[in-house]
Motif scaffolding. Structure first.
Motif, PDB file in Angstrom:
ATOM      1  N   GLN A 144       0.872  -1.142  -0.258  1.00 40.42           N
ATOM      2  CA  GLN A 144       0.060  -0.142   0.176  1.00 40.42           C
ATOM      3  C   GLN A 144       0.824   1.321  -0.022  1.00 40.42           C
ATOM      4  O   GLN A 144       0.503   2.102  -0.518  1.00 40.42           O
ATOM      5  CB  GLN A 144      -1.083   0.136   1.283  1.00 40.42           C
ATOM      6  N   ALA A 145       2.168   1.158   0.571  1.00 42.29           N
ATOM      7  CA  ALA A 145       2.883   2.348   0.645  1.00 42.29           C
ATOM      8  C   ALA A 145       3.388   2.697  -0.770  1.00 42.29           C
ATOM      9  O   ALA A 145       4.132   3.807  -0.927  1.00 42.29           O
ATOM     10  CB  ALA A 145       4.216   1.970   1.404  1.00 42.29           C
ATOM     11  N   GLY A 146       3.419   1.658  -1.632  1.00 38.72           N
ATOM     12  CA  GLY A 146       4.137   2.207  -2.783  1.00 38.72           C
ATOM     13  C   GLY A 146       4.059   1.189  -4.003  1.00 38.72           C
ATOM     14  O   GLY A 146       4.422   1.367  -5.152  1.00 38.72           O
ATOM     15  N   GLY A 147       3.420  -0.104  -3.783  1.00 36.40           N
ATOM     16  CA  GLY A 147       3.596  -0.941  -4.983  1.00 36.40           C
ATOM     17  C   GLY A 147       2.471  -0.889  -5.763  1.00 36.40           C
ATOM     18  O   GLY A 147       1.877  -2.027  -5.828  1.00 36.40           O
ATOM     19  N   TYR A 148       2.411   0.133  -6.406  1.00 29.72           N
ATOM     20  CA  TYR A 148       1.359   0.207  -7.345  1.00 29.72           C
ATOM     21  C   TYR A 148       1.706   1.276  -8.451  1.00 29.72           C
ATOM     22  O   TYR A 148       2.736   2.176  -8.250  1.00 29.72           O
ATOM     23  CB  TYR A 148      -0.151   0.796  -6.781  1.00 29.72           C
ATOM     24  N   ILE A 149       1.047   1.599  -9.642  1.00 30.56           N
ATOM     25  CA  ILE A 149       1.153   3.059 -10.334  1.00 30.56           C
ATOM     26  C   ILE A 149      -0.176   3.514 -10.370  1.00 30.56           C
ATOM     27  O   ILE A 149      -1.161   2.965 -10.383  1.00 30.56           O
ATOM     28  CB  ILE A 149       1.588   2.382 -11.864  1.00 30.56           C
ATOM     29  N   SER A 150       0.019   4.991 -10.624  1.00 29.06           N
ATOM     30  CA  SER A 150      -1.061   5.615 -10.985  1.00 29.06           C
ATOM     31  C   SER A 150      -1.861   5.364 -12.117  1.00 29.06           C
ATOM     32  O   SER A 150      -1.301   4.977 -13.318  1.00 29.06           O
ATOM     33  CB  SER A 150      -0.646   7.227 -11.051  1.00 29.06           C
ATOM     34  N   VAL A 151      -3.162   5.176 -12.063  1.00 29.14           N
ATOM     35  CA  VAL A 151      -4.104   4.837 -13.256  1.00 29.14           C
ATOM     36  C   VAL A 151      -4.574   6.246 -13.864  1.00 29.14           C
ATOM     37  O   VAL A 151      -5.443   6.898 -13.039  1.00 29.14           O
ATOM     38  CB  VAL A 151      -5.183   3.854 -12.793  1.00 29.14           C
ATOM     39  N   ARG A 152      -4.322   6.575 -14.981  1.00 29.92           N
ATOM     40  CA  ARG A 152      -4.988   7.926 -15.652  1.00 29.92           C
ATOM     41  C   ARG A 152      -6.137   7.481 -16.075  1.00 29.92           C
ATOM     42  O   ARG A 152      -6.487   6.315 -16.835  1.00 29.92           O
ATOM     43  CB  ARG A 152      -3.926   8.267 -16.991  1.00 29.92           C
ATOM     44  N   THR A 153      -7.290   8.450 -16.260  1.00 32.59           N
ATOM     45  CA  THR A 153      -8.590   8.191 -16.602  1.00 32.59           C
ATOM     46  C   THR A 153      -8.372   8.459 -18.193  1.00 32.59           C
ATOM     47  O   THR A 153      -7.566   9.180 -18.566  1.00 32.59           O
ATOM     48  CB  THR A 153      -9.623   8.968 -16.080  1.00 32.59           C
ATOM     49  N   GLY A 154      -9.282   7.694 -18.838  1.00 34.55           N
ATOM     50  CA  GLY A 154      -9.367   7.955 -20.336  1.00 34.55           C
ATOM     51  C   GLY A 154      -9.491   6.736 -20.977  1.00 34.55           C
ATOM     52  O   GLY A 154      -9.596   5.577 -20.458  1.00 34.55           O
TER      53      GLY A 154
END
Ligand code: SF4
Ligand code: FES
Length: 248
Positions: A125-135
């Motif tokens: 939860q502290a960083g093991g993800y990427i931001s998901v851009r909408t569109g």
């Protein structure tokens, strides 16, 4: 096969546990280790005794829940194999087998062989993800990724979060897990925007959960069922130092 099992029984993390001996008779060498425990539990239930609690889900080496220490080795004697994929033919008739939970302070015992690995979830939860851009969904070929990078990222992504690396480490270090989870995103272009923040936050979360430091003994790599390489720890250390420098 007839076996003698010495199994850790413990009601919860607030009460002391102890080893209890059980007989496992008429076990087929073709059974998996967990199927052998299922048979023992069926016998216990028939006798009105409390079955042995152990964690499992996929039984296919994918989910990472089935960790236990078998005769002193996390996931047992067969390399690159989870407990659920270990078969009884790798043991001898008449053998004694000691079965314990992961032993590490950040993984408190819930019951018997089941430990609470939610510390790993908090590190993710502290960083093991990427931001998901909408569109709209981007074209699959819009971001070219060199094959060596894709392969390296996939090697890191093979980590199933089982916790064997922590259980095997004398320092209860989670560096191999955190390095795999940070690297598999940091290597890819999609993970670059948050690369510094990711590595700084995941290492901070790892320390806050009470995992120890890495002293490069290699026990983690030796027991890892997915053969995650120690090289990922070096890679994460480099990413961490660069992130510290850039964010000083
Ligand atoms: S690095 Fe290996 S041992 Fe550690 S959690 Fe991932 S798969 Fe399990
Ligand atoms: S039960 Fe899923 S990896 Fe063993």
């Amino acid at each position: 096969m007839n076996l003698t099992l010495r199994i850790w029984r413990q009601n919860n993390s607030d009460t002391p546990g102890q080893f209890v001996d059980y007989k496992a008779d008429d076990i087929s060498p073709d059974m998996s280790f967990l199927e052998m425990l299922d048979i023992v539990n069926e016998g216990l239930i028939k006798r009105g005794e409390e079955p042995i609690a152990f964690d499992h889900d996929c039984r296919e080496g994918i989910c990472g829940t089935c960790g236990m220490v078998i005769n002193g080795t996390a996931h047992g004697p067969l390399g690159a194999t989870t407990t659920c994929q270990l078969h009884m033919r790798h043991f001898r008739d008449g053998q004694s087998i000691t079965i314990e939970p992961w032993r590490a302070r950040p993984f408190p015992v819930i019951k018997d062989l089941v430990v609470d690995r939610s510390a790993f979830d908090r590190v993710i939860q502290a960083g093991g993800y990427i931001s998901v851009r909408t569109g709209g969904t981007p074209d699959g070929n819009a971001i070219p990724i060199p094959k060596p990078d894709a392969d390296l990222s996939m090697d890191a992504a093979a980590c199933i979060g089982c916790g064997a690396c922590v259980a095997a480490c004398k320092n209860a270090s989670a560096m191999l897990f955190v390095a795999a989870k940070a690297s598999h995103l940091n290597i890819l272009p999609q993970g670059k925007p948050e690369k510094d923040r990711r590595v700084l936050n995941m290492v901070r979360a790892m320390d806050e959960e009470g995992f120890g430091n890495c002293t490069v003994m290699g026990s983690c790599e030796a027991v890892c069922p997915k053969e995650i390489s120690l090289d990922f720890i070096s890679r994460m250390n480099r990413d961490y130092l660069k992130a510290l420098w850039r964010n000083r």
